[in-house]
Design a protein around this motif. Structure first.
Motif, PDB file in Angstrom:
ATOM      1  N   ILE A 198      -5.003   1.371  11.473  1.00  0.00           N
ATOM      2  CA  ILE A 198      -5.519   0.237  10.498  1.00  0.00           C
ATOM      3  C   ILE A 198      -5.950   0.625   8.944  1.00  0.00           C
ATOM      4  CG2 ILE A 198      -7.811   1.150  11.262  1.00  0.00           C
ATOM      5  CD1 ILE A 198      -9.101  -2.050  11.898  1.00  0.00           C
ATOM      6  N   GLU A 199      -6.041   1.958   9.178  1.00  0.00           N
ATOM      7  CA  GLU A 199      -5.555   2.253   7.510  1.00  0.00           C
ATOM      8  C   GLU A 199      -4.537   1.933   6.653  1.00  0.00           C
ATOM      9  OE1 GLU A 199      -6.351   6.577   5.952  1.00  0.00           O
ATOM     10  OE2 GLU A 199      -8.101   5.523   6.117  1.00  0.00           O
ATOM     11  N   ALA A 200      -3.516   2.990   7.122  1.00  0.00           N
ATOM     12  CA  ALA A 200      -1.876   2.248   6.396  1.00  0.00           C
ATOM     13  C   ALA A 200      -1.721   1.417   6.926  1.00  0.00           C
ATOM     14  CB  ALA A 200      -1.648   4.260   7.312  1.00  0.00           C
ATOM     15  N   ASN A 201      -2.102  -0.130   6.656  1.00  0.00           N
ATOM     16  CA  ASN A 201      -1.614  -1.084   7.310  1.00  0.00           C
ATOM     17  C   ASN A 201      -0.744  -1.754   5.894  1.00  0.00           C
ATOM     18  OD1 ASN A 201      -3.187  -1.664   5.938  1.00  0.00           O
ATOM     19  ND2 ASN A 201      -4.637  -2.864   6.728  1.00  0.00           N
ATOM     20  N   SER A 202       0.621  -1.225   5.600  1.00  0.00           N
ATOM     21  CA  SER A 202       1.124  -1.559   4.559  1.00  0.00           C
ATOM     22  C   SER A 202       0.827  -2.328   3.511  1.00  0.00           C
ATOM     23  CB  SER A 202       2.372  -1.981   5.012  1.00  0.00           C
ATOM     24  OG  SER A 202       2.952  -1.229   5.857  1.00  0.00           O
ATOM     25  N   VAL A 203      -0.196  -3.263   3.975  1.00  0.00           N
ATOM     26  CA  VAL A 203      -0.030  -4.674   2.802  1.00  0.00           C
ATOM     27  C   VAL A 203      -2.090  -4.859   2.422  1.00  0.00           C
ATOM     28  CG1 VAL A 203       1.754  -5.771   3.105  1.00  0.00           C
ATOM     29  CG2 VAL A 203       0.817  -6.238   4.226  1.00  0.00           C
ATOM     30  N   GLY A 250      -1.285   7.756  -3.676  1.00  0.00           N
ATOM     31  CA  GLY A 250       0.153   7.229  -3.980  1.00  0.00           C
ATOM     32  C   GLY A 250       0.520   6.004  -4.038  1.00  0.00           C
ATOM     33  N   PRO A 251       1.762   5.366  -4.841  1.00  0.00           N
ATOM     34  CA  PRO A 251       2.154   4.113  -5.605  1.00  0.00           C
ATOM     35  C   PRO A 251       1.499   3.372  -5.166  1.00  0.00           C
ATOM     36  CG  PRO A 251       3.910   5.731  -5.991  1.00  0.00           C
ATOM     37  CD  PRO A 251       3.424   5.973  -4.805  1.00  0.00           C
ATOM     38  N   VAL A 252       0.680   1.975  -5.630  1.00  0.00           N
ATOM     39  CA  VAL A 252       1.048   1.013  -4.644  1.00  0.00           C
ATOM     40  C   VAL A 252       1.625  -0.386  -5.978  1.00  0.00           C
ATOM     41  CG1 VAL A 252      -1.610   1.378  -3.787  1.00  0.00           C
ATOM     42  CG2 VAL A 252      -1.413  -0.048  -5.811  1.00  0.00           C
ATOM     43  N   VAL A 253       1.378  -1.225  -4.910  1.00  0.00           N
ATOM     44  CA  VAL A 253       2.606  -2.423  -5.899  1.00  0.00           C
ATOM     45  C   VAL A 253       1.498  -3.928  -5.864  1.00  0.00           C
ATOM     46  CG1 VAL A 253       4.279  -4.386  -5.647  1.00  0.00           C
ATOM     47  CG2 VAL A 253       4.766  -1.847  -4.924  1.00  0.00           C
ATOM     48  N   VAL A 254       1.076  -4.203  -6.882  1.00  0.00           N
ATOM     49  CA  VAL A 254      -0.014  -5.313  -7.041  1.00  0.00           C
ATOM     50  C   VAL A 254       0.565  -6.358  -7.507  1.00  0.00           C
ATOM     51  CG1 VAL A 254      -1.635  -3.787  -7.646  1.00  0.00           C
ATOM     52  CG2 VAL A 254      -0.478  -4.652  -9.407  1.00  0.00           C
ATOM     53  N   GLN A 255       0.321  -7.284  -6.605  1.00  0.00           N
ATOM     54  CA  GLN A 255       1.338  -9.322  -6.255  1.00  0.00           C
ATOM     55  C   GLN A 255       0.611 -10.186  -6.907  1.00  0.00           C
ATOM     56  OE1 GLN A 255       3.083  -8.046  -3.043  1.00  0.00           O
ATOM     57  NE2 GLN A 255       4.964  -7.225  -4.039  1.00  0.00           N
ATOM     58  N   ASN A 291       9.433   3.147   1.079  1.00  0.00           N
ATOM     59  CA  ASN A 291      10.503   2.631   0.126  1.00  0.00           C
ATOM     60  C   ASN A 291      10.516   0.952   1.106  1.00  0.00           C
ATOM     61  OD1 ASN A 291      12.006   3.157  -2.070  1.00  0.00           O
ATOM     62  ND2 ASN A 291      13.339   3.927  -1.184  1.00  0.00           N
ATOM     63  N   LEU A 292       9.231   0.479   1.539  1.00  0.00           N
ATOM     64  CA  LEU A 292       9.411  -1.090   2.261  1.00  0.00           C
ATOM     65  C   LEU A 292       9.523  -1.665   1.091  1.00  0.00           C
ATOM     66  CD1 LEU A 292       8.176   0.484   5.705  1.00  0.00           C
ATOM     67  CD2 LEU A 292      10.570   0.072   4.889  1.00  0.00           C
ATOM     68  N   THR A 293       9.529  -1.788   0.180  1.00  0.00           N
ATOM     69  CA  THR A 293       8.467  -2.982  -1.057  1.00  0.00           C
ATOM     70  C   THR A 293       9.637  -4.124  -0.520  1.00  0.00           C
ATOM     71  OG1 THR A 293       7.828  -1.512  -2.652  1.00  0.00           O
ATOM     72  CG2 THR A 293       7.842  -2.937  -3.350  1.00  0.00           C
ATOM     73  N   GLY A 294      10.976  -3.461  -1.142  1.00  0.00           N
ATOM     74  CA  GLY A 294      12.203  -4.634  -0.701  1.00  0.00           C
ATOM     75  C   GLY A 294      12.052  -5.584   0.285  1.00  0.00           C
ATOM     76  N   LYS A 295      11.743  -4.431   1.765  1.00  0.00           N
ATOM     77  CA  LYS A 295      11.626  -5.474   2.695  1.00  0.00           C
ATOM     78  C   LYS A 295      10.490  -6.023   3.278  1.00  0.00           C
ATOM     79  CE  LYS A 295      14.659  -2.372   5.706  1.00  0.00           C
ATOM     80  NZ  LYS A 295      14.809  -1.291   6.536  1.00  0.00           N
ATOM     81  N   LYS A 298       0.624  -1.510  -0.302  1.00  0.00           N
ATOM     82  CA  LYS A 298       0.553   0.028  -0.003  1.00  0.00           C
ATOM     83  C   LYS A 298       0.357   1.356  -0.393  1.00  0.00           C
ATOM     84  CE  LYS A 298      -4.188  -2.040   2.495  1.00  0.00           C
ATOM     85  NZ  LYS A 298      -4.955  -2.108   3.381  1.00  0.00           N
ATOM     86  N   PRO A 299      -0.215   2.395  -0.099  1.00  0.00           N
ATOM     87  CA  PRO A 299       0.978   3.900  -0.608  1.00  0.00           C
ATOM     88  C   PRO A 299       1.888   4.095   1.184  1.00  0.00           C
ATOM     89  CG  PRO A 299      -1.353   4.100  -1.230  1.00  0.00           C
ATOM     90  CD  PRO A 299      -1.319   2.756  -0.665  1.00  0.00           C
ATOM     91  N   ASP A 300       1.424   4.216   2.024  1.00  0.00           N
ATOM     92  CA  ASP A 300       1.769   3.901   3.236  1.00  0.00           C
ATOM     93  C   ASP A 300       3.902   3.453   2.720  1.00  0.00           C
ATOM     94  OD1 ASP A 300       0.544   1.511   3.378  1.00  0.00           O
ATOM     95  OD2 ASP A 300       1.800   1.518   5.564  1.00  0.00           O
ATOM     96  N   ALA A 301       3.359   1.705   2.277  1.00  0.00           N
ATOM     97  CA  ALA A 301       4.658   1.435   2.614  1.00  0.00           C
ATOM     98  C   ALA A 301       6.232   2.032   0.769  1.00  0.00           C
ATOM     99  CB  ALA A 301       4.842   0.194   2.260  1.00  0.00           C
ATOM    100  N   THR A 302       5.289   1.910  -0.330  1.00  0.00           N
ATOM    101  CA  THR A 302       5.864   2.662  -1.245  1.00  0.00           C
ATOM    102  C   THR A 302       6.308   3.835  -1.151  1.00  0.00           C
ATOM    103  OG1 THR A 302       3.456   3.385  -2.125  1.00  0.00           O
ATOM    104  CG2 THR A 302       4.261   1.047  -2.925  1.00  0.00           C
ATOM    105  N   ARG A 303       5.422   4.583  -0.388  1.00  0.00           N
ATOM    106  CA  ARG A 303       6.915   5.921   1.011  1.00  0.00           C
ATOM    107  C   ARG A 303       7.847   5.794   0.936  1.00  0.00           C
ATOM    108  NH1 ARG A 303       4.960   7.953   5.211  1.00  0.00           N
ATOM    109  NH2 ARG A 303       2.725   7.089   5.381  1.00  0.00           N
TER     110      ARG A 303
END
Ligand code: CMP
Length: 140
Positions: free
Chosen positions: A111-116, A70-75, A18-22, A11-16
């Motif tokens: 609860i909203e900005a819950n990363s995934v 913000g950007p999201v990564v769909v997988q 830079n947590l995609t790799g983690k 989700k956007p809180d995580a891409t903001r």
């Protein structure tokens, strides 16, 4: 247990932050394979339709706003019992209730900005995957 596929959104809180790799490392360390992945900016129409099941909930408007902020990564994640396994890796929806070592415990802000996001059943996984990916986008 059978090899399954589940749908995931970083989700956007995580891409903001830079947590995609983690976050991807958590999936891979637990034995899930990332068989499709795309970074996108979700449109309001896409987010509204994706979360349609929550349309009557009081948080629906804010959720759509957040998911388009913000950007999201769909997988697509694949592995033994992938739907349930991913729910274990993510932890509880509310990070305050998430177990130690889960993505939401370590990274979520609220609860909203819950990363995934992760599918809650194999049936919904199939619907959610088809919403963002063509069969030819997914390579096992
Ligand atoms: P997700 O798995 O993406 O599905 C619906 C989302 O709504 C959920 O994760 C939460 O991030 C979000 N949400 C926001 N507020 C609430 C709430 N009060 N209860 C449940 N989900 C919420």
């Amino acid at each position: 247990m059978a090899i399954e596929r589940t749908f995931s959104i970083i989700k956007p809180d995580a891409t903001r932050r830079n947590l995609t790799g983690k976050i991807n490392a958590k999936f891979e360390e637990a034995g899930l394979k990332i068989v499709a992945q795309r970074r996108i900016q979700m449109s309001e129409a896409q987010a509204k339709k994706f979360y349609e099941v929550h349309a009557a909930r009081p948080f629906y408007g804010d959720l759509v706003k957040f998911m388009t902020s913000g950007p999201v990564v769909v997988q697509v994640l694949e592995g033994e019992g992938a739907v349930l396994k991913n729910r274990d890796i993510m932890g509880a929806t509310n990070p305050a209730n998430a177990a130690a070592g889960t993505i939401r415990k370590e990274f979520a802000e609220s609860i909203e900005a819950n990363s995934v996001h992760g599918s809650d059943s194999p049936e919904n996984a199939a619907i959610e995957i088809a919403y963002f990916f063509a069969g030819t986008d997914i390579v096992s």
